[in-house]
Design a protein around this motif. Structure first.
Motif, mmCIF file in Angstrom:
data_model
loop_
_atom_site.group_PDB
_atom_site.id
_atom_site.type_symbol
_atom_site.label_atom_id
_atom_site.label_comp_id
_atom_site.label_asym_id
_atom_site.label_seq_id
_atom_site.Cartn_x
_atom_site.Cartn_y
_atom_site.Cartn_z
ATOM 1 N N ASN A 296 0.797 -1.243 -0.070
ATOM 2 C CA ASN A 296 -0.087 -0.035 0.162
ATOM 3 C C ASN A 296 0.750 1.160 0.117
ATOM 4 O O ASN A 296 0.311 2.322 0.011
ATOM 5 C CB ASN A 296 -1.022 0.097 1.170
ATOM 6 N N HIS A 297 2.248 1.103 -0.059
ATOM 7 C CA HIS A 297 3.050 2.331 -0.170
ATOM 8 C C HIS A 297 2.885 2.814 -1.308
ATOM 9 O O HIS A 297 2.743 2.395 -2.337
ATOM 10 C CB HIS A 297 4.519 2.101 0.106
ATOM 11 N N ALA A 298 2.718 4.394 -1.206
ATOM 12 C CA ALA A 298 2.006 5.283 -2.308
ATOM 13 C C ALA A 298 3.434 5.493 -3.415
ATOM 14 O O ALA A 298 3.345 6.523 -4.169
ATOM 15 C CB ALA A 298 1.567 6.474 -1.995
ATOM 16 N N GLY A 299 4.689 5.322 -2.650
ATOM 17 C CA GLY A 299 5.968 5.794 -3.409
ATOM 18 C C GLY A 299 6.531 4.828 -4.161
ATOM 19 O O GLY A 299 6.042 4.041 -4.829
ATOM 20 N N ARG A 300 7.793 5.181 -4.787
ATOM 21 C CA ARG A 300 8.411 4.156 -5.601
ATOM 22 C C ARG A 300 9.443 3.392 -5.012
ATOM 23 O O ARG A 300 10.170 3.534 -4.002
ATOM 24 C CB ARG A 300 9.462 4.941 -6.629
ATOM 25 N N GLU A 301 9.101 1.906 -5.426
ATOM 26 C CA GLU A 301 9.938 0.921 -4.648
ATOM 27 C C GLU A 301 11.563 1.204 -4.970
ATOM 28 O O GLU A 301 11.807 1.580 -5.962
ATOM 29 C CB GLU A 301 9.647 -0.467 -5.341
ATOM 30 N N PHE A 302 12.304 0.738 -3.844
ATOM 31 C CA PHE A 302 13.697 0.997 -3.754
ATOM 32 C C PHE A 302 14.128 2.433 -3.501
ATOM 33 O O PHE A 302 14.983 2.810 -2.776
ATOM 34 C CB PHE A 302 14.461 0.669 -5.377
ATOM 35 N N ALA A 303 13.486 3.414 -4.289
ATOM 36 C CA ALA A 303 13.638 4.740 -3.919
ATOM 37 C C ALA A 303 13.322 5.200 -2.647
ATOM 38 O O ALA A 303 13.915 6.013 -1.655
ATOM 39 C CB ALA A 303 13.300 5.768 -5.045
ATOM 40 N N GLU A 304 11.902 4.836 -2.250
ATOM 41 C CA GLU A 304 11.362 5.281 -1.230
ATOM 42 C C GLU A 304 10.868 4.126 -0.155
ATOM 43 O O GLU A 304 10.677 4.358 0.996
ATOM 44 C CB GLU A 304 10.185 6.010 -1.521
ATOM 45 N N TRP A 305 10.710 2.819 -0.606
ATOM 46 C CA TRP A 305 10.513 1.730 -0.078
ATOM 47 C C TRP A 305 11.038 0.343 -0.279
ATOM 48 O O TRP A 305 11.362 0.319 -1.500
ATOM 49 C CB TRP A 305 8.958 1.649 0.360
ATOM 50 N N ALA A 306 10.918 -0.725 0.424
ATOM 51 C CA ALA A 306 11.357 -1.894 0.067
ATOM 52 C C ALA A 306 10.949 -3.049 1.062
ATOM 53 O O ALA A 306 10.601 -2.534 2.146
ATOM 54 C CB ALA A 306 13.104 -2.057 -0.113
ATOM 55 N N VAL A 307 10.549 -3.919 0.618
ATOM 56 C CA VAL A 307 10.187 -5.212 1.290
ATOM 57 C C VAL A 307 10.998 -6.233 1.254
ATOM 58 O O VAL A 307 11.693 -6.655 0.291
ATOM 59 C CB VAL A 307 8.751 -5.657 1.111
ATOM 60 N N ILE A 308 11.552 -6.753 2.481
ATOM 61 C CA ILE A 308 12.510 -7.587 2.487
ATOM 62 C C ILE A 308 12.134 -9.225 3.054
ATOM 63 O O ILE A 308 11.360 -9.288 4.211
ATOM 64 C CB ILE A 308 13.722 -7.376 3.310
ATOM 65 N N ASN A 309 12.192 -10.291 2.330
ATOM 66 C CA ASN A 309 11.666 -11.468 2.721
ATOM 67 C C ASN A 309 12.274 -11.824 4.119
ATOM 68 O O ASN A 309 13.532 -11.729 4.401
ATOM 69 C CB ASN A 309 12.021 -12.711 1.679
ATOM 70 N N GLY A 310 11.589 -12.623 4.913
ATOM 71 C CA GLY A 310 12.273 -13.249 6.006
ATOM 72 C C GLY A 310 12.969 -14.372 6.145
ATOM 73 O O GLY A 310 13.221 -14.918 5.055
ATOM 74 N N PRO A 311 13.853 -14.652 7.095
ATOM 75 C CA PRO A 311 14.869 -15.788 6.986
ATOM 76 C C PRO A 311 13.730 -16.942 7.121
ATOM 77 O O PRO A 311 12.813 -17.216 7.383
ATOM 78 C CB PRO A 311 15.331 -15.724 8.595
ATOM 79 N N GLY A 312 14.486 -18.064 6.254
ATOM 80 C CA GLY A 312 13.787 -19.238 6.100
ATOM 81 C C GLY A 312 13.011 -19.360 4.923
ATOM 82 O O GLY A 312 11.907 -20.165 4.806
ATOM 83 N N THR A 313 13.108 -18.142 3.976
ATOM 84 C CA THR A 313 12.134 -18.262 2.885
ATOM 85 C C THR A 313 12.902 -18.771 1.629
ATOM 86 O O THR A 313 12.798 -18.278 0.508
ATOM 87 C CB THR A 313 11.660 -16.878 2.519
ATOM 88 N N SER A 314 14.178 -19.458 1.779
ATOM 89 C CA SER A 314 15.319 -19.966 0.900
ATOM 90 C C SER A 314 15.755 -18.672 0.114
ATOM 91 O O SER A 314 15.979 -17.805 1.007
ATOM 92 C CB SER A 314 14.574 -20.637 -0.232
ATOM 93 N N ASN A 315 15.909 -18.666 -1.142
ATOM 94 C CA ASN A 315 16.821 -17.691 -1.829
ATOM 95 C C ASN A 315 15.928 -16.978 -2.849
ATOM 96 O O ASN A 315 16.249 -16.665 -3.703
ATOM 97 C CB ASN A 315 18.146 -18.145 -2.288
ATOM 98 N N LEU A 316 14.781 -17.181 -2.396
ATOM 99 C CA LEU A 316 13.691 -16.501 -3.535
ATOM 100 C C LEU A 316 13.957 -15.128 -3.880
ATOM 101 O O LEU A 316 13.712 -14.775 -4.957
ATOM 102 C CB LEU A 316 12.209 -16.410 -2.981
ATOM 103 N N GLN A 317 14.732 -14.310 -3.055
ATOM 104 C CA GLN A 317 14.848 -12.718 -3.221
ATOM 105 C C GLN A 317 16.526 -12.581 -3.606
ATOM 106 O O GLN A 317 16.657 -11.389 -3.921
ATOM 107 C CB GLN A 317 14.349 -11.785 -2.024
ATOM 108 N N ALA A 318 17.179 -13.531 -3.365
ATOM 109 C CA ALA A 318 18.322 -13.512 -3.338
ATOM 110 C C ALA A 318 19.005 -12.646 -4.684
ATOM 111 O O ALA A 318 20.015 -11.906 -4.881
ATOM 112 C CB ALA A 318 19.443 -14.788 -3.577
#
Length: 374
Positions: free
Chosen positions: A35-57
């Motif tokens: 729901n963040h209204a800004g631009r990803e990476f420039a204004e926000w980022a979401v980071i997968n939690g431990p134990g989620t394999s390397n999906l975001q690596a």
């Protein structure tokens, strides 16, 4: 003013959990991020939690690997997550994922892009494949997005949101920023939901915060009893506004799992998740994070939610018999928690350093306590 907001998922939780069926209206952290209204990476980022394999690596700004079960059990990988967030704040990676993945290679081939054929080496038993190099890496793309759309590379404020080990990751990142000469003086705000480090993970950089944290809001699950799920109320610096509140339910109840046992089943206990979401949204807006939509509950709504949680007291009490780890633990009928590095009973965490002063002994009917955070 440039505000960057970073969302840390809990153990086993990913950026896609805003549509996870285990949560009646989306898992809280990923829903807030979506729901963040800004631009990803420039204004926000979401980071997968431990134990989620390397999906975001592939998109991290630092090298990591697949920790598998050790990520779930011991949190392996969260140090790299914190380093990625630190690099993102600075707008610069410390490595590049230069080689194409198999999926990327096949997509480019199918599109008719002129790239070299896949190369292989080794015998059939341990054969490895090289799919070629990227012309633009994900890391370079993120760096360019930050350079183009962030108003100044280094932000003027950082807001952090996290659940479970994601909440502890907020502590770790804030402390890593304080140790970094370039980031030390950036004000940090933290909204942590039941921050749980897991057995053996109570080192100082996970349970203590420095004066760069200007406001800390922590919401804690009153009815969690799983062995190894002791939550952390961090030791904060003098001058940090520190607000802590108890909430009925288990560890996952607070982020939107409304099942009667806190794991699976019909959504019957939605009130804690709704209230925590409202508190998180109100804090983020107050801290300058832009959200496209939010619950915006009224005082009448807060009273209604509180009354329903009291009405369902026997259901929440029954949750205390369940455990994510098979074994349960109690301290004279209460949850055992970590006040900094010291183990104490849940309701003893109170006093004038907290807002409200009643701390984890606050009644769910005390709507005034919620207003002090809003």
């Amino acid at each position: 003013m440039t505000i960057v907001t970073i969302f840390f998922c809990g153990t086993g939780s990913t950026k896609f959990d805003s549509s996870n069926e285990n949560y009646w209206n989306g898992e809280l952290v990923t829903t807030l991020a979506s729901n963040h209204a800004g631009r990803e990476f420039a204004e926000w980022a979401v980071i997968n939690g431990p134990g989620t394999s390397n999906l975001q690596a592939d998109e991290l700004l630092t090298r990591t690997k697949d920790y598998g079960l050790s990520g779930t059990l011991f949190g392996k990988g969260w140090e790299e997550n914190v380093q990625h967030a630190l690099n993102l704040i600075k707008g610069k990676s410390d490595w590049q994922r230069e080689q194409l993945t198999e999926a990327e290679y096949n997509r480019l081939k199918a599109a008719g892009i002129p790239i070299e054929d896949v190369k292989s080496e080794g015998s059939w038993f341990w054969r490895k494949y090289n799919y070629g190099d990227r012309s633009i890496t994900q890391q370079k793309l993120q760096e360019q997005i930050i350079k183009t759309f962030r108003n100044g590379i280094i932000p003027t404020q950082v807001n952090l949101v996290g659940w479970s080990r994601g909440g502890i990751s907020c502590h770790m990142l804030a402390n890593a920023m304080f140790k970094d000469a370039e980031l030390k003086n950036i004000p940090v705000n933290i909204f942590a939901i039941d921050p749980v480090p897991g057995i053996g993970n109570f080192q100082e950089h996970r349970v203590k915060l420095n004066p760069n944290v200007k406001e800390y809001v922590g919401i804690y699950a009153r009815d969690e009893r799983s062995k190894g799920f002791s939550c952390v109320i961090p030791q904060t610096a003098t001058g940090t506004k520190t607000s802590i509140l108890p909430m009925p339910g288990r560890h996952a109840t607070l982020v939107g799992n409304a099942a009667g046992d806190g794991v699976s089943g019909p959504s019957v206990l939605t009130e804690p998740g709704r209230l925590v979401r409202h508190l998180a949204e109100a804090c983020l807006r107050r801290w300058g994070t832009k959200l496209n939509k939010s619950l915006e509950l009224t005082d009448a709504d807060l009273l209604s939610l509180s009354a329903k949680m009291v009405e369902d007291a026997t259901h929440y009490k029954a949750m205390e018999k369940h455990s994510y780890t098979y074994f349960t633990e109690r301290d004279e009928g209460e949850r055992y928690v970590s006040l900094g590095t010291k183990g104490v009973k849940f309701t003893t965490v109170q006093g004038p350093i907290y807002t409200p002063a009643t701390g984890l002994a606050t009644s769910v009917l005390d709507v005034q306590a919620y207003r002090q955070i809003l």
